[in-house]
Design an enzyme around this catalytic site. Structure first.
Site, PDB file in Angstrom:
ATOM      1  N   ASP A 151       3.876 -50.697 -39.785  1.00  0.00           N
ATOM      2  CA  ASP A 151       4.303 -50.476 -38.400  1.00  0.00           C
ATOM      3  C   ASP A 151       3.667 -49.170 -37.933  1.00  0.00           C
ATOM      4  O   ASP A 151       3.166 -48.386 -38.747  1.00  0.00           O
ATOM      5  CB  ASP A 151       5.834 -50.372 -38.334  1.00  0.00           C
ATOM      6  CG  ASP A 151       6.322 -50.082 -36.914  1.00  0.00           C
ATOM      7  OD1 ASP A 151       5.901 -50.797 -35.987  1.00  0.00           O
ATOM      8  OD2 ASP A 151       7.096 -49.125 -36.722  1.00  0.00           O
ATOM      9  N   SER A 152       3.773 -48.929 -36.630  1.00  0.00           N
ATOM     10  CA  SER A 152       3.251 -47.670 -36.099  1.00  0.00           C
ATOM     11  C   SER A 152       4.071 -46.470 -36.587  1.00  0.00           C
ATOM     12  O   SER A 152       3.594 -45.347 -36.542  1.00  0.00           O
ATOM     13  CB  SER A 152       3.289 -47.718 -34.573  1.00  0.00           C
ATOM     14  OG  SER A 152       4.586 -48.054 -34.126  1.00  0.00           O
ATOM     15  N   CYS A 162       5.042 -54.348 -36.484  1.00  0.00           N
ATOM     16  CA  CYS A 162       4.947 -53.782 -35.137  1.00  0.00           C
ATOM     17  C   CYS A 162       4.596 -54.885 -34.135  1.00  0.00           C
ATOM     18  O   CYS A 162       3.595 -55.604 -34.313  1.00  0.00           O
ATOM     19  CB  CYS A 162       3.844 -52.724 -35.163  1.00  0.00           C
ATOM     20  SG  CYS A 162       3.537 -51.966 -33.564  1.00  0.00           S
ATOM     21  N   GLU A 193      15.011 -43.438 -31.432  1.00  0.00           N
ATOM     22  CA  GLU A 193      14.602 -42.384 -32.373  1.00  0.00           C
ATOM     23  C   GLU A 193      15.511 -41.162 -32.288  1.00  0.00           C
ATOM     24  O   GLU A 193      15.709 -40.456 -33.266  1.00  0.00           O
ATOM     25  CB  GLU A 193      13.134 -42.014 -32.143  1.00  0.00           C
ATOM     26  CG  GLU A 193      12.247 -43.204 -32.442  1.00  0.00           C
ATOM     27  CD  GLU A 193      10.823 -42.862 -32.813  1.00  0.00           C
ATOM     28  OE1 GLU A 193      10.447 -41.696 -32.711  1.00  0.00           O
ATOM     29  OE2 GLU A 193      10.104 -43.792 -33.216  1.00  0.00           O
ATOM     30  N   CYS A 211      10.428 -55.580 -29.740  1.00  0.00           N
ATOM     31  CA  CYS A 211       9.969 -54.253 -30.176  1.00  0.00           C
ATOM     32  C   CYS A 211      10.820 -53.877 -31.381  1.00  0.00           C
ATOM     33  O   CYS A 211      12.025 -54.145 -31.403  1.00  0.00           O
ATOM     34  CB  CYS A 211      10.147 -53.238 -29.048  1.00  0.00           C
ATOM     35  SG  CYS A 211       9.794 -51.535 -29.556  1.00  0.00           S
ATOM     36  N   THR A 212      10.146 -53.232 -32.339  1.00  0.00           N
ATOM     37  CA  THR A 212      10.832 -52.875 -33.584  1.00  0.00           C
ATOM     38  C   THR A 212      12.112 -52.073 -33.371  1.00  0.00           C
ATOM     39  O   THR A 212      13.046 -52.168 -34.153  1.00  0.00           O
ATOM     40  CB  THR A 212       9.890 -52.008 -34.441  1.00  0.00           C
ATOM     41  OG1 THR A 212       9.316 -50.999 -33.604  1.00  0.00           O
ATOM     42  CG2 THR A 212       8.817 -52.831 -35.087  1.00  0.00           C
ATOM     43  N   HIS A 213      12.114 -51.226 -32.326  1.00  0.00           N
ATOM     44  CA  HIS A 213      13.239 -50.301 -32.158  1.00  0.00           C
ATOM     45  C   HIS A 213      14.467 -50.940 -31.520  1.00  0.00           C
ATOM     46  O   HIS A 213      15.557 -50.394 -31.606  1.00  0.00           O
ATOM     47  CB  HIS A 213      12.823 -49.121 -31.278  1.00  0.00           C
ATOM     48  CG  HIS A 213      11.879 -48.173 -31.937  1.00  0.00           C
ATOM     49  ND1 HIS A 213      10.654 -48.568 -32.420  1.00  0.00           N
ATOM     50  CD2 HIS A 213      11.982 -46.843 -32.187  1.00  0.00           C
ATOM     51  CE1 HIS A 213      10.036 -47.522 -32.930  1.00  0.00           C
ATOM     52  NE2 HIS A 213      10.816 -46.453 -32.806  1.00  0.00           N
TER      53      HIS A 213
END
Ligand code: DGL
Length: 268
Positions: free
Chosen positions: A12-13, A75, A154, A186-188
């Protein structure tokens, strides 16, 4: 041909792909996992397709040199811009998060009106829209880039007045259009699932691409007969391109526990 004893590689990023790692670890507890977070170059969501593809190739090379048996592009942005390139170039199975999420959305929607939220890159690429319409041509699709969700996740600002107001603002147009299913592209976003759910209301199903992806990983390994046959005792190995300390801090927030084995790698 890869064999069952090799680890699964996930990249992932940055930290976001840990939501995908967590689902794979939960579904496939016998597998060894190597996770690469390209923390020096995050975010990918605002970068051009060529740049993301170049970064994705470099990440895949690192995983290959760690002898993985398959690569999971955790990602969404890298899946949107680089999945086909990696599938053409790599000598092993490569899975992205977009098709598994899209399949689940098609199964979930009753009224055939589906929403997709993601980074500006993912939404702008049309990757979810193309995959969804290939699976179900009659779908009506509404998209919204939700860039503020990444820093909120985050920062740990996942509940309360501010994230709820932002979620309402982002989702309002697609809710008015009548979506009954929204893909968290989106991963988040799985971290903000409660808040997004409050904004969307109880009648809208939220599709978590991370969980859908872990299901397809299991199918691919079983189909190729390369699933682990012994109980893994190792915890996942983490590779990062920036400071292991900040990854450890953020990663613990994403996984809900401390991360043991984090190493810096140079992929420039
Ligand atoms: N991992 C990215 C994604 O799923 C979100 C963070 C970023 O922009 O790099 O699209």
């Amino acid at each position: 041909m890869p064999d069952s004893t090799q680890p699964i590689g996930i990249f992932d990023s940055g930290v976001g792909g840990l939501t995908v790692l967590a689902q794979i670890a939960r579904r496939l507890p016998s597998e060894r996992l190597v996770y690469l977070g390209d923390t020096a170059r995050v975010p990918y969501g605002t970068k051009s397709p060529d740049t993301v593809a170049r970064y994705a190739r470099a990440c895949a090379r690192v995983l290959l040199s760690n002898h993985v048996k398959m690569v999971v592009v955790a990602c969404n942005t890298a899946s949107a811009f680089a999945l086909e390139i990696l599938q053409d170039e790599l000598p092993l199975p490569v899975l992205g998060v977009i098709e598994p999420g899209a399949r689940r959305a098609v199964l979930s929607t009753r009224n055939k009106v589906v929403g997709v939220i993601g980074t500006a890159g993912t939404v702008g690429s049309g990757a979810y829209q193309n995959t969804l319409t290939a699976l179900e041509p009659g779908l009506r699709i509404h998209t919204a880039p939700c860039p503020l969700f990444v820093p909120l996740a985050e920062e740990g600002w996942i509940d309360g007045e501010v994230p709820e107001a932002i979620a309402k603002k982002y989702l309002d147009p697609m809710l008015r259009a009548g979506v009954d299913t929204i893909v968290l592209g989106c991963t988040h976003y799985p971290l903000l699932k409660n808040t997004i759910g409050l904004a969307a209301g109880p009648d809208v199903v939220l599709v978590d691409s991370a969980d859908a992806t872990s299901e397809v990983v299991a199918e691919i390994l079983a189909g190729l007969q390369i699933a682990s046959t012994t109980a893994a005792t190792d915890s996942p190995r983490f590779l990062v391109t920036d400071s292991p300390d900040s990854f450890a801090r953020l990663g613990a927030r994403f996984l809900g526990h401390e991360l043991a084995d984090i190493q810096w790698v140079d992929i420039a």
